[in-house]
Scaffold this active site. Structure first.
Site, PDB file in Angstrom:
ATOM      1  N   GLY A  79       0.848  -1.202   0.000  1.00 41.95           N
ATOM      2  CA  GLY A  79       0.000   0.000   0.000  1.00 41.95           C
ATOM      3  C   GLY A  79       0.877   1.244   0.000  1.00 41.95           C
ATOM      4  N   ASP A 160      -4.785   0.995   6.535  1.00 43.92           N
ATOM      5  CA  ASP A 160      -6.111   0.983   7.172  1.00 43.92           C
ATOM      6  C   ASP A 160      -6.478   2.239   7.949  1.00 43.92           C
ATOM      7  OD1 ASP A 160      -6.423  -1.587   6.231  1.00 43.92           O
ATOM      8  OD2 ASP A 160      -5.754  -2.538   8.085  1.00 43.92           O
ATOM      9  N   GLU A 236       4.169  10.003   2.505  1.00 43.41           N
ATOM     10  CA  GLU A 236       3.240  11.135   2.396  1.00 43.41           C
ATOM     11  C   GLU A 236       2.316  11.176   3.616  1.00 43.41           C
ATOM     12  OE1 GLU A 236       4.282   9.421  -0.213  1.00 43.41           O
ATOM     13  OE2 GLU A 236       5.098  11.059  -1.421  1.00 43.41           O
ATOM     14  N   GLU A 237       1.899   9.998   4.040  1.00 46.28           N
ATOM     15  CA  GLU A 237       0.993   9.941   5.191  1.00 46.28           C
ATOM     16  C   GLU A 237       1.733  10.375   6.456  1.00 46.28           C
ATOM     17  OE1 GLU A 237      -2.071   9.310   4.266  1.00 46.28           O
ATOM     18  OE2 GLU A 237      -2.834   9.560   6.319  1.00 46.28           O
TER      19      GLU A 237
END
Ligand code: SAM
Length: 261
Positions: A79, A160, A236-237
């Site tokens: 992911g 998630d 990025e998160e």
């Protein structure tokens, strides 16, 4: 359609040469014959996955002779989102092949364009040859891409985000999926996890701790690992969490040599 996933029937059927052209072996093309339609790996048609809705999965037509790489992919970013981790890790391990896997097709294309642009900027044609991104549902097809024990590192960064509302089966870390991570990782290999959701962190720790193939890496070793610094700051998160002054919870797990079943 957007939900059409293409995946290799087995890891040997995957044509990696288009993803890592800088690592293609000069040797003659292989003369292996096609295994098309045989040895079906995990296929589509089972339960739906998360937010992406129904999907169909198609095994790629096996090429009778695709070009071989001089080495195999060793690091997977599950992911990978917009690819910040891949791009940051690339120069720190130039001789290791890293693969980002992402379920959203537009995001995958963005990362592929990003890597193409970075490669093009290097006049010598050497930089960023070791990273690539492909579209995949990592909850279904991981063993189709990697052989047993192929990987040395698996990154699971900020998975998630809607953890609480997801069913157990639909989570990136679960009893079933941990068996797959254990399968593709070599003994001594590491699963890296990071999240800003404390409940998710607890869930991942609980499930990986409970798996006989994994042991938690000590905090001392964790903090000494340069990949952890990169994972904290370069996705990025992770940057978004930083801007919002959120917390980041990290846990690493080592694939054991001889699990005590
Ligand atoms: N790891 C990146 C980061 O830290 O910036 C992205 C984090 S984002 C919150 C989670 C990503 O996982 C999304 O890009 C999503 O599309 C992807 N994803 C969710 N389920 C997936 C699956 N089953 N297979 C592959 N990617 C998935």
């Amino acid at each position: 359609s957007d939900h059409k996933l293409v995946y290799p029937t087995t890891p040997d059927d995957m044509d990696w040469s288009t993803l890592y052209p800088g690592f293609v072996a000069d040797a003659e093309m292989s003369t292996e014959t096609s295994a098309e339609g045989k040895g079906q790996g995990k296929g589509g048609g089972d339960e739906e996955n998360g937010d992406e809705g129904a999907e169909t999965a198609t095994a790629t037509a096996t090429k009778p002779s695709h070009k071989k790489l001089i080495k195999d992919v060793e690091v997977a970013d599950i992911g990978c989102g917009f690819g910040g981790l891949l791009v940051a890790l690339a120069p720190s391990m130039p001789d290791t092949l890293l693969l980002g896997m992402e379920i959203r097709s537009q995001v995958t294309e963005f990362v592929q364009d990003r890597i193409r642009a970075l490669r093009a900027q290097d006049a010598e044609g050497k930089l960023y040859q070791n990273i690539a991104c492909l579209r995949a549902n990592t909850m279904k097809f991981l063993p189709n891409f990697f052989r047993k024990g192929q990987l040395s590192k698996v990154f699971i960064c900020f998975p998630d985000p809607h953890f609480k509302h997801r069913k157990h089966k639909a989570r990136i870390v679960s009893t079933t999926l941990n068996a797959e991570y254990a399968y593709v990782l070599r003994p001594g290999g590491i699963v890296y996890t990071i999240t800003d959701v404390e409940d998710l962190h607890d869930w991942m720790v609980q499930h990986l701790d409970a798996h006989p193939s994994f042991e938690r890496v000590s905090e001392e070793e964790q903090e000494a690992d340069p990949c952890v610094t990169i994972m904290r700051t370069e996705t990025e998160e992770g940057k978004k969490v930083e801007r919002n002054k959120g917390q980041k919870f990290v846990a690493l797990f080592r694939r054991l040599e001889n699990p005590a079943w």
